[in-house]
Design a protein around this motif. Structure first.
Motif, PDB file in Angstrom:
ATOM      1  N   MET A 160       5.654  -0.921   2.636  1.00 32.02           N
ATOM      2  CA  MET A 160       4.379  -0.965   1.912  1.00 32.02           C
ATOM      3  C   MET A 160       3.581  -2.231   2.241  1.00 32.02           C
ATOM      4  O   MET A 160       2.369  -2.189   2.351  1.00 32.02           O
ATOM      5  N   VAL A 161       4.271  -3.345   2.385  1.00 33.31           N
ATOM      6  CA  VAL A 161       3.561  -4.606   2.621  1.00 33.31           C
ATOM      7  C   VAL A 161       3.140  -4.755   4.086  1.00 33.31           C
ATOM      8  O   VAL A 161       2.015  -5.159   4.374  1.00 33.31           O
ATOM      9  N   PHE A 162       4.022  -4.419   5.011  1.00 35.84           N
ATOM     10  CA  PHE A 162       3.711  -4.660   6.429  1.00 35.84           C
ATOM     11  C   PHE A 162       3.219  -3.417   7.166  1.00 35.84           C
ATOM     12  O   PHE A 162       2.591  -3.537   8.210  1.00 35.84           O
ATOM     13  N   ALA A 190       1.410   3.796   2.752  1.00 38.03           N
ATOM     14  CA  ALA A 190       2.212   3.491   3.951  1.00 38.03           C
ATOM     15  C   ALA A 190       3.462   4.367   4.018  1.00 38.03           C
ATOM     16  O   ALA A 190       4.079   4.486   5.073  1.00 38.03           O
ATOM     17  N   ASP A 242       0.869  -1.168   0.000  1.00 38.95           N
ATOM     18  CA  ASP A 242       0.000   0.000   0.000  1.00 38.95           C
ATOM     19  C   ASP A 242       0.913   1.226   0.000  1.00 38.95           C
ATOM     20  O   ASP A 242       1.626   1.475   0.971  1.00 38.95           O
TER      21      ASP A 242
END
Lengths: 366, 408
Positions: free
Chosen positions: A236-238, A170, A167
């Motif tokens: 971005m992922v976590f 983030a 995302d």
């Protein structure tokens, strides 16, 4: 290529190999705690700082093209002071290798070999690296040359394949009242580029010095880009909150990549093999450095110097397995590396300046 | 001598090569799905599924375990495939094809790793979670909070972040006990339902453990898919709303569609409206793209939001009204307005429920404010729970009908 010489392009592969180490497994974790969503900017600044200080290291090496760092220490700092510097450097480097081995073993225990005793992993990795060092820098560079493209392509694949799950928001807000933290984080990021100092050990082996700096610079820029990419991907992922609590963000990122209805469902098993090789590269390079330090420190005759590695190995293995707490290992590792980088960044520029003045004076005398 | 040594090394390479951690593939119990129930509620109600089975008392005894501390909080059920009874094996005439294709093994306890290890005393297989597809959490367990539940799944290296999560109406274990018509295993059946989210907007496409961890640790509210079952079927449309890590209520299928539109996770579906100026006639739009732009507006320290939903779709069906080759731009314009009104109404109704009834920010407007208005967030962030329900949300939809199918 002659057997006893390296090509300028190998400065790139060796430098990249030395910079990536266990950091590829757990990354600059502390940076996310400090700089939060701007952690990737910290990594960027830390990398730029590494390029600047690395250039000073390169300049020092180029002033003494037939000598490596421990020899320069003695030559410029004098016998007594020079040997103290070598001793401190040897201590830091050996602790660095030992703790890298331990962190690597812990990661392997977590993700692959849950029942294998930790000392078995440490000893095997140490033996493989030691054998390369025993065979010399040409063997190390040969192995690194072969695995270089595969390893780096794997890292690029992890970044690219994980991005669709990320995302972008983030990373926002960018630099909002966070510049101080970003700067603090950039120091922690700078430490992950520890491997840039290896130029002062490998430069003397290059046959043709022309173009070496260009390749060395490439060796600094490639890890910088990949570390920034990994940091962006993990954020971005976590998300920044989750990244702070992950012990091995990069490994967890690899585990998060899944392909639906394709013949490769998951990439972590392929990646795990390459992580082992990446860690091997760095450990071999630093073991080589330790051997050179000890050989100069104790004036080991050149015909016996290749055996030094086997004497160092028990000390390194013992240091790697002696620490009981898995969490303390990370603390010690960070602390040791900070000492290593701060002292190196203070001593080497001074040494470079002294060497430059000395060289200039001697040239004026002529 | 050198040759002997070399030969010895080569031979030993072949003989001693192996893995310290090997486990034969047939000794592994591949856990495909997990169901997590609230122990208190199932022990009061009595597990309906167990009543049907032979010897429920003995089975109940096995499901209990002696605890080091405290009382049982959860009941964990693991679904393991019985390979000899799987349809692939029996169609190849290798297995006997008799008996159930899965084994659902349940354990009650207060720590997930404890329950997992206790299961090992009831099976000769080594339970293996690397291929886990789905975690189903019962409503009662979810209402108690997810943070306690996910801790084990975050920590354990065998767990994967792409494991799908569903919230069941009633007992979670019952979902795993469904006997699907096509698949052998209910876990595989339910875990592949979200893949149809491109066709049906009433399913959430991405509902994995990684997302839940991110939302819980980030302090965001969210929506997870609901699951309910009959003997052979699972329905995964509708959603469970979470405020923090605790479930606060359900949303209907249509409300879920609206949430998906507003949260930008809508990847396909249909929308039916009454055709203006007709009686009982409806027209259906197949939505191919939906994008929502959210703009926070701060006026005199008061926060409001402008939501603009841009939808593109194809004219898919008409009922009780037939254009017979007369479908024209004017008619489509009229329909576009009707679709826009419908979307706006759906979203407003859903927002009303989220803001007033649940006070849960499942659209994650909080994230938008944090990212886009950091100054405002810095001052007012701590009061978000009061600000959010009182915020005005203006919704505006734009619908564009792109194709009309093979018939005009």
């Amino acid at each position: 290529m002659r057997k006893d010489s390296l090509k300028p392009i190998q400065m790139m592969t060796l430098t990249v190999g030395a910079i990536f180490g266990v950091d590829i497994l757990y990354g600059p974790r502390a940076v996310a705690s400090l700089a939060k969503q701007d952690a990737w900017i910290s990594v960027l600044i830390g990398g730029i700082l590494a390029i600047i200080i690395g250039s000073v290291y390169y300049f020092l090496a180029s002033l003494y093209p037939d000598k490596d760092l421990p020899e320069i220490f003695v030559l410029v700092g004098g016998r007594f002071f020079g040997k103290i510097l070598i001793l401190l450097n040897s201590f830091n480097t050996m602790v660095y290798i030992a703790l890298s081995l331990r962190i690597f073993a812990q990661a392997l225990l977590m993700f692959l070999l849950d029942r294998t005793p930790i000392y078995v992993i440490v000893i095997l990795m140490a033996l493989v690296s030691a054998y390369s060092v025993y065979k010399g820098i040409y063997t190390i560079s040969g192995v690194i040359d072969i695995i270089f493209p595969v390893c780096k392509l794997t890292i690029i694949s992890v970044i690219i394949l994980s991005l669709p799950q990320g995302d972008i928001s983030a990373l926002k807000p960018i630099l909002f009242e966070n510049f101080g933290n970003v700067l603090k984080g950039s120091m922690a990021s700078y430490y992950i580029f520890t491997g840039f100092s290896t130029i002062t050990y490998t430069y003397r082996y290059t046959e043709n010095k022309k173009g070496t700096y260009k390749w060395y610079l490439a060796g600094l820029i490639i890890p910088l880009i990949l570390f920034v990419g990994l940091k962006i991907a993990t954020l971005m992922v976590f998300g920044q909150e989750d990244v702070k609590s992950l012990v091995f963000p990069t490994l967890t990122l690899t585990k998060s990549v899944e392909f639906t209805a394709t013949f490769i469902e998951r990439m972590e098993s392929t990646a795990a093999i390459l992580w082992i090789i990446i860690v091997y590269e760095a450990i071999s390079m630093f073991l080589f450095i330790s051997v050179r330090n000890i050989n100069v420190l104790f004036n080991v005759p050149s015909d016996k110097s290749k055996y030094t590695v086997w004497l160092l190995l028990p000390i390194i293995i013992f240091t790697a397995v002696i620490i009981k707490s898995g969490l303390k290992v990370f603390e010690f590792f960070e602390y040791n590396r900070a000492v290593m980088m701060i002292s190196g960044s203070a001593v080497v520029p001074v040494l470079t300046l002294l060497s430059y003045i000395k060289k200039k004076r001697s040239r004026n005398r002529i | 001598m050198r040759r002997i040594l070399l030969s010895f090394l080569v031979i030993s390479l072949v003989l001693i090569t192996g893995c310290w951690d090997w486990i034969d593939i047939e000794k592994r119990g591949y856990v495909l799905g997990l169901a997590i129930d609230d122990y208190e509620s199932i022990s009061q109600e009595g597990s309906s599924s167990d009543q049907k089975e032979k010897g429920p008392e003995d089975k109940k005894k096995f499901e209990q375990m002696e605890l080091h501390q405290g009382q049982p909080i959860y009941a964990l059920t693991a679904q393991i495939p019985v390979i000899k009874n799987s349809s692939i094996i029996s169609s190849n005439s290798v297995g006997n094809g008799q008996g159930p294709a899965t084994w659902e093994i349940t354990q009650a306890g207060n720590s997930f790793i404890g329950m997992n290890r206790q299961m090992q005393s009831r099976t000769n297989l080594s339970l293996y979670y690397e291929h886990l597809q789905v975690i189903i959490i019962s409503e009662n367990a979810a209402r108690k909070g997810l943070e306690n539940i996910i801790d084990f799944f975050v920590r354990d290296p065998e767990m994967r972040r792409r494991v799908r999560i569903f919230i069941s109406k009633g007992e979670a274990k019952k979902i795993l006990q469904v006997k699907p018509f096509i698949d052998d295993h209910a876990a595989l059946y339910i875990s592949s339902i979200p893949e149809n989210a491109r066709k049906s907007s009433r399913i959430i496409a991405k509902t994995d453990l990684g997302e839940v961890i991110k939302f819980v640790h980030g302090g965001y509210d969210f929506v997870l898919p609901m699951a309910e079952s009959t003997e052979n079927e699972i329905n995964a449309s509708g959603g469970a709303i979470f405020k923090g890590d605790k479930m606060v209520g359900w949303v209907s299928e249509v409300e879920l569609e609206a949430i998906k539109m507003m949260r930008n996770i809508y990847i396909g579906g249909v929308l039916t409206v009454a055709i203006p100026d007709t009686e009982n006639a409806t027209a259906t739009l197949e939505i191919t793209k939906s994008k929502c732009k959210i703009k926070p507006v701060i006026e005199k320290d008061k926060l409001s939001f402008d939501l603009t939903i841009n939808i593109t779709g194809n004219y898919a069906e008409e009922v009780n009204y037939h254009t017979h080759g007369q479908l024209n731009e004017e008619f489509l314009k009229k329909l576009q307005k009707a679709y826009e009104r419908e979307v706006e109404m759906m979203c407003r109704r859903t927002m009303e429920k989220l803001q007033k009834e649940y006070e849960a920010d499942a659209i994650q407007l909080k994230k938008i404010v944090q990212k886009e208005e950091p100054e405002f967030w810095k001052i007012n962030g701590k009061n978000w729970n009061e600000i959010y329900p009182a915020s005005e949300i203006r919704i505006n939809a734009n619908v564009n009908i792109n194709l009309v199918g093979l018939k005009k």
